[in-house]
Design an enzyme around this catalytic site. Sequence first.
Site, PDB file in Angstrom:
ATOM      1  NE  ARG A  48      10.801 -13.177  -4.143  1.00 33.17           N
ATOM      2  CZ  ARG A  48      10.079 -14.333  -4.103  1.00 33.17           C
ATOM      3  NH1 ARG A  48       9.272 -14.475  -4.275  1.00 33.17           N
ATOM      4  NH2 ARG A  48      10.750 -15.704  -4.799  1.00 33.17           N
ATOM      5  CE1 TYR A 101       2.433  12.093  -6.568  1.00 35.09           C
ATOM      6  CE2 TYR A 101       1.770   9.631  -6.914  1.00 35.09           C
ATOM      7  CZ  TYR A 101       2.415  10.627  -6.623  1.00 35.09           C
ATOM      8  OH  TYR A 101       4.094  10.550  -6.937  1.00 35.09           O
ATOM      9  CG  ASP A 174      -3.370   7.548  -0.302  1.00 29.86           C
ATOM     10  OD1 ASP A 174      -2.582   8.153   1.153  1.00 29.86           O
ATOM     11  OD2 ASP A 174      -2.487   8.303  -1.470  1.00 29.86           O
ATOM     12  CE  LYS A 199       5.296  11.407  -1.074  1.00 28.14           C
ATOM     13  NZ  LYS A 199       5.380  10.546  -1.209  1.00 28.14           N
TER      14      LYS A 199
END
Length: 386
Positions: A48, A101, A174, A199
């Site tokens: 982690r 978005y 972004d 993406k």
Amino acid sequence: MPSFETLAIHAGQEPDPLTGAVVPPIYQVSTFAQDGVGGLRGGYEYSRSANPTRTALAQCLAALEEGAAALAFASGMAAEDCLLRTLCSPGDRVLIPDDSYGGTYRLFAQVLASWGVDYEVVPISDVAAVRERLAAGPTRCVWAETPTNPLLNIADIRGLAQAAHEAGAMLVVDNTFASPYLQQPLTLGADAVVHSTTKYLGGHSDVIGGAAVFADAELAERVAFTQNATGSVAGPFDAWLTLRGIKTLAARMDRHCRNAMRIAQMLAEHPAVAEVFYPGLPSHPGHKIAQEQMRAFGGMVSFRLLAGEQAAVRTCGQTRVFTLAESLGGVESLIEYPARMTHASVADSPLAVPRDLVRLSVGIEDCDDLIHDLRQALPVSNQQSQ
């Protein structure tokens, strides 16, 4: 400095020193043996907090965006949430695009707002309008997408950075639609960049991931603390898949862009199409800015149909090569109806998208096949039937 294409294949990906493996191994492990209490090997104790495969991805992303540091997350939304929770405190205000978005809007409107973070919608492609809203009150952050999702508006990154910094705010971009191959916001003055690596960076519709890249190492350390505390990390296999995708990013993006330009030109001439949104078209209002800050214009195309909502829905259901699905940026072409799919969360809000809008993620198939598929799916106009 090596070229982008070389960095995409080699940055953070030196052959394994133990075995000589050319591809960095997947460290599918939760914990690491210590040489005595606190005696960490390479700084690794628990995955982690840090994992070698995730480190390799972060180093590659930082090199591609020309940033000081990067972090890899479980998803793009995890990256956005972690960054905003680090940057903002209750009472802070953020400016967000009026064309963003749906998931980003949902994060602000339904999650961060209840935490006390205020947001205001602005036309992000209008620097003067952003300056006006910055002057209206203290602002912690300007959040930009460029190109925006789904209307492909273009934001002037350099102009926004100057406006934000003069007002004491930070600029976050972004960069998912462009990818670092087409655009590097940090070199234009942005303070941080976020990606849905699902993406174009992953590129094969087989992995979920996110990233944040920072101009300043100190900010990266602060976000890394939040990431470790909240656990929104990319798993090692997901990091490895994303690294694999990045190796071909430049080649894929060249093909995405070429195909998208041809399709946008075809749609612009089609009698059933009312309007085409693609920054590569000279008629696009952001074309000049896009030329200045992008290598090419991307693989996303949106368009509106003269016959309205039902025609848009029917078109999405009649393609054979384009797959009806959410997401974008994979090698296969996708078609979707934003008002009921990716942007359903902004219905009845200031960000609601046109009901006659169709969004394409143009893949790397043969472009003639893609054009033929769209032609047979588009409505037959009155002009065509006469």
